[in-house]
Write a protein that holds these residues in place. Sequence first.
Motif, short mmCIF file in Angstrom:
data_model
loop_
_atom_site.label_atom_id
_atom_site.label_comp_id
_atom_site.label_asym_id
_atom_site.label_seq_id
_atom_site.Cartn_x
_atom_site.Cartn_y
_atom_site.Cartn_z
N THR A 199 12.12 -7.12 17.90
CA THR A 199 10.86 -7.87 17.91
C THR A 199 10.44 -8.30 16.50
O THR A 199 9.65 -9.23 16.35
CB THR A 199 9.74 -7.04 18.55
N THR A 200 10.97 -7.62 15.48
CA THR A 200 10.61 -8.02 14.11
C THR A 200 11.20 -9.36 13.74
O THR A 200 10.73 -10.02 12.80
CB THR A 200 11.08 -6.95 13.11
N HIS B 157 6.25 -14.69 16.48
CA HIS B 157 5.04 -14.04 16.98
C HIS B 157 4.08 -15.11 17.49
O HIS B 157 3.86 -16.13 16.83
CB HIS B 157 4.38 -13.22 15.88
N SER C 173 0.22 -15.75 18.65
CA SER C 173 -1.13 -15.20 18.55
C SER C 173 -2.14 -16.18 19.13
O SER C 173 -1.82 -17.35 19.39
CB SER C 173 -1.48 -14.90 17.09
N GLN D 183 3.95 -16.59 11.02
CA GLN D 183 4.96 -15.78 11.70
C GLN D 183 5.49 -16.42 12.98
O GLN D 183 6.39 -15.86 13.61
CB GLN D 183 4.39 -14.40 12.04
N GLY D 184 4.95 -17.53 13.38
CA GLY D 184 5.41 -18.17 14.61
C GLY D 184 4.51 -19.30 15.03
O GLY D 184 4.49 -20.36 14.40
N GLN E 191 0.42 -20.22 16.85
CA GLN E 191 -0.88 -19.77 17.34
C GLN E 191 -1.36 -20.73 18.42
O GLN E 191 -1.15 -21.95 18.33
CB GLN E 191 -1.89 -19.67 16.22
N VAL F 173 9.91 -14.25 22.77
CA VAL F 173 8.83 -14.24 21.79
C VAL F 173 8.12 -12.89 21.83
O VAL F 173 8.25 -12.13 22.80
CB VAL F 173 7.80 -15.36 22.07
N GLN F 174 7.35 -12.62 20.79
CA GLN F 174 6.54 -11.42 20.71
C GLN F 174 5.07 -11.82 20.69
O GLN F 174 4.65 -12.61 19.84
CB GLN F 174 6.87 -10.63 19.43
N ALA G 283 1.35 -11.15 19.74
CA ALA G 283 0.82 -10.39 18.63
C ALA G 283 -0.68 -10.60 18.52
O ALA G 283 -1.21 -11.66 18.86
CB ALA G 283 1.49 -10.81 17.32
N ASN H 239 7.67 -10.32 25.14
CA ASN H 239 7.39 -8.95 24.72
C ASN H 239 5.89 -8.78 24.64
O ASN H 239 5.21 -9.41 23.83
CB ASN H 239 8.04 -8.68 23.36
N THR I 14 2.07 -6.84 24.43
CA THR I 14 1.40 -6.04 23.41
C THR I 14 0.24 -5.29 24.06
O THR I 14 -0.13 -5.57 25.20
CB THR I 14 0.88 -6.94 22.27
#
Length: 434
Positions: free
Chosen positions: A4-5, A9, A11, A31-32, A34, A61-62, A64, A89, A91
């Motif tokens: 996942t790192t 991400h 958001s 990081q990705g 929004q 995707v994660q 976050a 993924n 949260t």
Amino acid sequence: MESTTNLLHISLTQQPAAAAFGKASLTPSSQGYQIHVKAGDELRSIQKAARQLDNLGLTEVQLAGDWSLEAQWAFYQGFINAKRFSGVNFTGDAATVTRLQQLVRCYSFARGLINQTPEQLSPELLCQHAAAFIQEVAGDGKVSQQILLGEQLQQAGWHGIYQVGRGSDRAPALLELDFNPTGNPDAPVAAALVGKGITFDSGGYSIKATEGMLTMKCDMGGAATVTAALALAILGGLTQRVKLILCCAENLISGHAYKLGDIITYKNGTTVEIVNTDAEGRLVLADGLQLAGDSGAGLIIDAATLTGAAQTAVGTEYNALFALDQVLAQRALAYAAEQQELTWQLPLAKWHQQQCPSPYADTANSRPVKGGGAGGASNAAGFLSRFVPNDGQGWLHFDLAAAFNGSANAYWAAGATGQGIRTIAATLLAELSA
């Protein structure tokens, strides 16, 4: 699955996009990406942005930052497609992630089954897959089952399923599954779920046009929906005895197929003239509803991709609900709202039973006009109401107008949606704990 790192991400933000992006609902972040959530339409704006991310070719995707369960589920609904039911993924705390994983498990089962080709999924295989899934979810010692095939149906008096399916080389099938977590064989049956399982619908001799037939692998969506709903309720802590009844057949043309003008005599003595072989779903459900009534269940829920008239009335974002028990219907609508599944009640009264008259039988299975004529969805529900006990008290009928999309749109990929699973599971859990 990728670490996942290393994933992009995703958001959420309440802020509008920077001026350079105009009114974009999705913009790059450090990081990705929004998602700019639209006030008053939060969940749909999230689902729409997720669909855009899938269209960019992202496969995993994660999530976050601060996401509610419903926001994450809306994202998942938009991000997955018919070829991929994973890639999100989640949260949040352990309980939230576990619940989302349960939803993914049950919805993936239903979607995968509905999206299978007609050649892959025969009526018997549909029954077997459903039974195996419930067995897997429930664990040992809680599930028993019986599948009747072909001539066994006629011998047992289940003439609706038999007649609809006898034109196919692959036998029609009836699954009666008993989920009994009490361990007491004499425990009362608290509820029964009935699903339409037409694994392919050509329309029979009332044959569909190509464009109408192309997506008819989805006509077993009701069977998949109630199976997944039972599984989700079990995962949610269901402790009472429930019957699962799937009415499965292929509606095909052959020298052995049922014909216009035929009359079916049902177990309860009701005679039905066939004026439209493409109004077959109600014919198979009539058997299932009688079997549900025989179980003594106080709550009976059926689900079916039953009528095009329901889609005409409510579109493909809503499911249609019908009930003679208005108090129960209002509770069901509240459960649907809690589960964020769009559901709208359409009219049903006892007099709808008389809306398909026949000079030769107690009723016809439709009206001999395109789409069943005005009020076709209500007339179909009225037909079904002839086969439920207690004058319809304790019975809900879901016409799954939102179960399948023939093509992608801004919110959904093409294929099965699973809409209705959460509503039926929530109804089971709430009504049986009351």
